[in-house]
Design a protein around this motif. Sequence first.
Motif, PDB file in Angstrom:
ATOM      1  N   ASP A 192      37.460  36.608  33.388  1.00 32.48           N
ATOM      2  CA  ASP A 192      36.266  35.609  33.505  1.00 32.48           C
ATOM      3  C   ASP A 192      35.943  35.452  31.919  1.00 32.48           C
ATOM      4  O   ASP A 192      36.567  35.722  31.142  1.00 32.48           O
ATOM      5  CB  ASP A 192      34.999  36.623  33.988  1.00 32.48           C
ATOM      6  CG  ASP A 192      34.715  37.886  33.379  1.00 32.48           C
ATOM      7  OD1 ASP A 192      34.644  37.861  32.092  1.00 32.48           O
ATOM      8  OD2 ASP A 192      34.864  38.895  33.817  1.00 32.48           O
ATOM      9  N   ILE A 213      30.682  51.675  41.431  1.00 33.18           N
ATOM     10  CA  ILE A 213      31.813  52.026  41.917  1.00 33.18           C
ATOM     11  C   ILE A 213      32.738  51.152  42.076  1.00 33.18           C
ATOM     12  O   ILE A 213      33.948  51.324  42.459  1.00 33.18           O
ATOM     13  CB  ILE A 213      31.319  53.089  43.248  1.00 33.18           C
ATOM     14  CG1 ILE A 213      32.029  54.164  43.716  1.00 33.18           C
ATOM     15  CG2 ILE A 213      31.056  52.108  44.327  1.00 33.18           C
ATOM     16  CD1 ILE A 213      31.627  55.076  44.562  1.00 33.18           C
ATOM     17  N   GLY A 214      32.365  49.812  42.400  1.00 33.83           N
ATOM     18  CA  GLY A 214      33.360  48.876  42.926  1.00 33.83           C
ATOM     19  C   GLY A 214      34.373  48.831  42.103  1.00 33.83           C
ATOM     20  O   GLY A 214      35.532  48.968  42.812  1.00 33.83           O
ATOM     21  N   LYS A 219      29.320  47.898  51.131  1.00 30.94           N
ATOM     22  CA  LYS A 219      28.501  46.815  50.875  1.00 30.94           C
ATOM     23  C   LYS A 219      28.675  45.576  51.981  1.00 30.94           C
ATOM     24  O   LYS A 219      29.034  44.570  51.613  1.00 30.94           O
ATOM     25  CB  LYS A 219      28.288  46.348  49.570  1.00 30.94           C
ATOM     26  CG  LYS A 219      27.830  47.473  48.308  1.00 30.94           C
ATOM     27  CD  LYS A 219      27.286  46.949  47.508  1.00 30.94           C
ATOM     28  CE  LYS A 219      28.433  46.503  46.506  1.00 30.94           C
ATOM     29  NZ  LYS A 219      28.099  46.144  45.111  1.00 30.94           N
ATOM     30  N   SER A 226      26.024  49.884  34.845  1.00 27.85           N
ATOM     31  CA  SER A 226      24.867  49.587  34.130  1.00 27.85           C
ATOM     32  C   SER A 226      23.691  49.346  35.159  1.00 27.85           C
ATOM     33  O   SER A 226      22.643  49.120  34.668  1.00 27.85           O
ATOM     34  CB  SER A 226      25.274  48.491  33.249  1.00 27.85           C
ATOM     35  OG  SER A 226      25.853  47.261  34.005  1.00 27.85           O
ATOM     36  N   ASN A 233      31.544  41.292  39.625  1.00 31.63           N
ATOM     37  CA  ASN A 233      31.411  42.006  38.355  1.00 31.63           C
ATOM     38  C   ASN A 233      31.285  40.687  37.524  1.00 31.63           C
ATOM     39  O   ASN A 233      30.252  40.718  36.296  1.00 31.63           O
ATOM     40  CB  ASN A 233      32.238  42.818  38.305  1.00 31.63           C
ATOM     41  CG  ASN A 233      32.219  44.203  38.538  1.00 31.63           C
ATOM     42  OD1 ASN A 233      30.917  44.572  39.267  1.00 31.63           O
ATOM     43  ND2 ASN A 233      33.030  45.031  38.460  1.00 31.63           N
ATOM     44  N   GLN A 254      25.551  47.391  42.405  1.00 32.07           N
ATOM     45  CA  GLN A 254      24.497  48.413  42.353  1.00 32.07           C
ATOM     46  C   GLN A 254      24.860  49.536  41.965  1.00 32.07           C
ATOM     47  O   GLN A 254      24.200  50.539  41.397  1.00 32.07           O
ATOM     48  CB  GLN A 254      23.956  48.348  43.781  1.00 32.07           C
ATOM     49  CG  GLN A 254      23.298  47.101  43.975  1.00 32.07           C
ATOM     50  CD  GLN A 254      22.621  47.270  45.429  1.00 32.07           C
ATOM     51  OE1 GLN A 254      22.978  47.908  46.439  1.00 32.07           O
ATOM     52  NE2 GLN A 254      21.655  46.206  45.976  1.00 32.07           N
TER      53      GLN A 254
END
Length: 806
Positions: free
Chosen positions: A88, A123-124, A636, A109, A57, A120
Amino acid sequence: MTSFQSTLGEESGIAEELAESQRAISIAEFFEKNKHMLGFDSGARGMVTAVKEAVDNALDATEEAGIMPDISIEIRESGDYYTLVVEDNGPGITREQIPKVFGKLLYGSRFHAREQSRGQQGIGISAAVLYAQLTSGKPAKITSRTQGAETAQYFELIIDTDTNEPEIQVEKELSPAESDLSPTHGTRIEVEMEANMRARQQLHNYVKNTAVVNPHARLVLDEPGLDEPRQYERVEGASLPAETEEIRPHPHGVELGTLIKMLGATESYSVSGFLQEEFTRVGAKTAGKVLDSFRDRHFGREMAWGAPEPGAELETDLETAIEDAVANKGAAATSAFAGRVADTLRNRDRTAYFELESIVSTVADDIGEKHGVTFGETVQENAVDAAWEVLTADVTPDLYGLVDDATSTRKDDRTVEGLATRLGEKFTDGPARHRATRTQVREYVDRSADVLVSANDDITIGETARENVAEAVWKVMRTVPDEVPKISEVAESRDTASELLEAMRETDILAPPTNCLSPITAELVEAGLRKEYDADFYAAATRDAEVHGGDPFIVEAGIAYGGELEDGGSVDLLRFANRVPLVYQRGACATTDVVKRIGWRNYGLDQPGGSGMPNGPAVIMVHVASTNVPFTSESKDALANIPEIEDEIELAIREAARDLKSYLNKRRSMQKRRKKQDVLGKILPEMADKLSEVTGRERPNIDGALARIMNNVGVERVVSDDTVTLSVENHSDRTEEPDITEIVSAEPADVPDEATVVDLDGEWFVKWNPSVPAGETVELTYTVASDASFDINVDGVETEKLTVNT
Ligand SMILES: Nc1ncnc2c1ncn2[C@@H]1O[C@H](COP(=O)(O)OP(=O)(O)OP(=O)(O)O)[C@@H](O)[C@H]1O
């Protein structure tokens, strides 16, 4: 668990009883029970997944904002738990969005955007928050400051699993001094979770490989047990990956449900407008092609027939038939009209019913004007019907030609004639205007063939012949000009929408643009491998973009071999998707399957049994970039087995492997050569000694012998008083151009023009780059003080092909 089995079938009302226990399940509840689907199966894995989600992210956000990423990952032991902090220097997240981003599953988004990004599904990171709260009971702590904002927003929140909504426990606005966030803008997330560091290796691999494919990012990893944080520096001069652009869906990629949804939502009124507005690569011309193909499916085509030649044996010829159909227009006008229509028809190869209508109408206007009469609608209709009757009076010869061309020469006349006659009847007895869809045409052919075959024992008409005949007939049929249904009609009928979808899929349409993708590029793949792996050989390949399901994708591959790479087991496979290293489930990944099925022995690598993972000191890397990477699951970890993508993976790997093969072949032949030279180097002097001993003569000069035997380039220096002669003998079969540097301790004189002399602190460098044709010798002579000492360096010829005698 309630059991209904004992009562099943005996009583009514079971469904009602079941209904009482049936209820909707919230997405958060579902993932609470199925954590493994999101990559949180265990404490060890959970930590790696949480780091991965947060770092992916952070990279996405910084890049999107055009900021060079500075990301820090800190893991601390906190009693029985571990705390993970990822910070970050991205654009930050607004106060309204923070709770949803971190406290709601499936909020993001990128889900609807056709653009390459690491994230993608949306949900991460919320899954990481959910995992943390489930295992430690602690809320996630988020601090974020947007670019230019005076203050930072601070939240402590958990996810309400019943509703999948954020439950905010603390919300504060903090001044920069109060906040823990170090950069002036960005996001900091802190979660506490049950974890362990057993997956340390995987964590390091993830961070290291992230650094390999993101040379523009600076990453810092601090974890328990490290003396100081691990730094992964930005590569000097590396720039942000090329900016990507969002694209609309490609017509080849949508599915029926999606198409119906899009038809319902579009503001376009016409199908043509809809296609051009909502899809990529569709302009007016392409839309026209899709519409024609849609018409063919929706309305069918009209069969077109050739006009009989004048003099053909017909009951009535064209002119007479048309004249007879026209009444009260005067003999001259009628004859001119009939003559023109007949001529026009004979000048055309074939004519369909709608084409005949249009011809009659044009001729009627023209002749009518010239003769001052009006050929009205009824007259025109009568003329069309009369002409059509003549055109279709005997269609067998016409179809005979088509069937004959479409079937093999072995089909005898009887078969061709029989099939043509029956097929003709299908048209003439069928719907008006001889309209039929492609499927109907094939049915006509099948029915005709079946009847013919059952009546004649000696006739067979196979599948291929039937299909060829159907295709030949379809080809001469004409797409009708009827208005296609309006958007609302298409949206309301599943069958019509399905016809449109088929038309979209069958039309040739330019592949989607690839500015939505940002491959690493072969150059950087190689540079990345060089940076992290100390090997002897590197190769990389980037394929051109391809499309799967409307989403463009690009595959890249790289290979590093030898050097410090570990030998003695199978090669290391590095897998990447949209610049994210894939850490788990290597065995379930399409990339692994592809690597295993390549015959690596062909490329010089050992492969026990001729299939499976190859062995050797090598690293193989594969990167798949796509607007929609098909993973096997939400966590993933592995790429799904999509044939189009597998093909490209294979081609990319083979491209790089071909370079490996030539490198290894060359290396092998050099090794052989070296061995041979070593043996010769040993036995030649011994032979010379023996010879002189046996013959009693002087020991022969063997200086140039080795070079001659090995077909080498020999370089020799002979010094006689103050004259130095350097000679280059080329025993190979091609012209050689060695770079020769003599290093002399005194100043050389009389140096010919083809050499240059450089004085460096009392040492003179005589540089010479002769071109020596095969089998020839070239000499360089100069003078120098007789007590001078020499050293020589020869480049431009492989060591194994060089013999220096100085
Ligand atoms: N560090 C960050 N800075 C700015 N925006 C962020 C950051 N982290 C997350 N976001 C925003 O929050 C959204 C949700 O993130 P989340 O990790 O849940 O899903 P995702 O990255 O979109 O997809 P995936 O589920 O595949 O990881 C992102 O799409 C992004 O818009």
